[in-house]
Scaffold this motif. Structure first.
Motif, short mmCIF file in Angstrom:
data_model
loop_
_atom_site.label_atom_id
_atom_site.label_comp_id
_atom_site.label_asym_id
_atom_site.label_seq_id
_atom_site.Cartn_x
_atom_site.Cartn_y
_atom_site.Cartn_z
N TRP A 1 38.44 -24.64 9.28
CA TRP A 1 38.63 -23.27 9.99
C TRP A 1 37.40 -22.40 9.57
O TRP A 1 37.33 -22.13 8.22
CB TRP A 1 40.09 -22.72 9.49
CG TRP A 1 41.14 -23.60 9.90
CD1 TRP A 1 41.77 -24.63 9.46
CD2 TRP A 1 41.74 -23.32 11.28
NE1 TRP A 1 42.68 -25.17 10.37
CE2 TRP A 1 42.76 -24.37 11.34
CE3 TRP A 1 41.58 -22.46 12.44
CZ2 TRP A 1 43.57 -24.67 12.63
CZ3 TRP A 1 42.28 -22.39 13.25
CH2 TRP A 1 43.32 -23.72 13.63
N ALA B 1 45.00 -16.66 13.42
CA ALA B 1 44.76 -17.63 12.63
C ALA B 1 45.72 -18.55 11.58
O ALA B 1 45.71 -19.56 11.52
CB ALA B 1 43.23 -17.56 11.93
N SER C 1 46.66 -22.29 11.97
CA SER C 1 46.22 -23.37 11.26
C SER C 1 47.38 -23.97 10.34
O SER C 1 47.34 -25.40 10.36
CB SER C 1 45.47 -22.81 10.21
OG SER C 1 45.88 -21.83 9.26
N CYS D 1 48.80 -26.33 12.82
CA CYS D 1 47.94 -27.69 13.23
C CYS D 1 48.34 -28.61 12.00
O CYS D 1 48.44 -29.96 12.26
CB CYS D 1 46.40 -27.19 13.25
SG CYS D 1 45.99 -26.54 14.97
N TYR E 1 43.53 -20.78 4.30
CA TYR E 1 43.17 -21.84 5.16
C TYR E 1 41.95 -21.70 5.67
O TYR E 1 41.41 -22.83 5.88
CB TYR E 1 44.06 -21.40 6.56
CG TYR E 1 43.87 -19.95 6.97
CD1 TYR E 1 42.82 -19.64 7.92
CD2 TYR E 1 44.69 -19.21 6.73
CE1 TYR E 1 42.54 -18.44 8.31
CE2 TYR E 1 44.57 -17.71 7.30
CZ TYR E 1 43.43 -17.59 8.04
OH TYR E 1 43.23 -16.48 8.69
#
Ligand code: PLP
Length: 241
Positions: free
Chosen positions: A85, A68, A72, A75, A102
């Motif tokens: 998220w 993750a 993230s 992104c 995040y």
């Protein structure tokens, strides 16, 4: 498959999922806007997150910090804004610092040590984190599903109180995964009664995160506010590493 084909595939999957949600809402007398569809993007690339955003899905979930965190960050780097998220996996206290940088919503809070660690982590990240109490709905304890985590129903109240009192955390509500081999409707009914009890003390803790690709209809009829859907949107994942 090229990007255009993949976009069309996810668009078709999303239409089918929305159809299922709409049908379940009609059957339960609920409104579609009471429910947030959270796309579980674990094991799928950032390019799929981009397709989802282009299709109007802004809530994405991951279950491992190792995946993750870089996803993230990537992104954000490519300018995918407005993403929320959700962290839905088993969480170790030594990952809370990273997750707090995040995640917007942590669905998997199931023990006091995690509350204090997340509170400290949110403080140093200068963020407020919304936390859900993950409930273990297994009918018989030690039925072999312990790997999924979750607090016993009797421990939900005290754990929720700790979250509510933590300075940098917000108590959002409850989350559960329907136990394997049990009727999901029964499990979600139990989750709903736990949620009702919680909301009598904390009216704002209204989130009920329940339902995945295989049981989203039962979750909608059981009062879910958040559906966590992976396979039905993005396809099947490679087997667990
Ligand atoms: C992977 C995962 C989901 C999504 O499951 P699908 O069956 O692929 O929809 C939902 N919730 C949690 C906690 C998960 O880990």
């Amino acid at each position: 498959m090229n990007s255009g084909q993949r976009h069309a595939e996810i668009a078709g999957n999303l239409r089918a999922v929305e159809e299922r949600i709409a049908t379940a809402c009609r059957a339960a007398g609920r409104r579609r806007d009471e429910i947030t569809l959270v796309a579980v993007t674990k094991t799928f690339p950032v390019s799929d997150v981009r397709h989802l955003v282009e299709l109007g899905v802004h809530d994405v979930a991951e279950n491992r910090d190792q995946e993750a965190r870089p996803k993230s960050a990537e992104c954000a780097r490519i300018g995918l804004a407005d993403l929320r998220w959700h962290f839905v996996g088993q969480l170790q206290t030594n990952k809370t610092r990273s997750v707090s940088t995040y995640a917007h919503l942590v669905h998997s809070v199931d023990r006091p040590r995690l509350v204090s660690a997340l509170d400290r982590a949110a403080a140093s990240a200068r963020r407020r984190l919304t936390c859900l109490v993950q409930v273990d709905l297994e009918e018989s304890p030690d039925a072999g599903d312990a790997a999924r985590g979750g607090a016993r129903p009797a421990d939900v109240g005290p754990l929720a109180a700790e979250i509510a009192e933590a300075q940098h955390l917000e108590l959002g509500g409850v989350m559960a995964v329907a136990p394997l081999g049990q009727d999901p409707a029964g499990a979600f009914a139990m989750l709903r009664s736990i949620s009702d009890r919680l909301r009598s003390s904390y009216p704002d803790a209204a989130v009920v995160s329940a339902g995945m690709s295989g049981d989203l209809e039962a979750a909608v009829s059981g009062g879910a506010t958040h559906l966590r859907v992976g396979t039905a949107l993005l396809g099947s994942r490679p087997p667990l590493r």
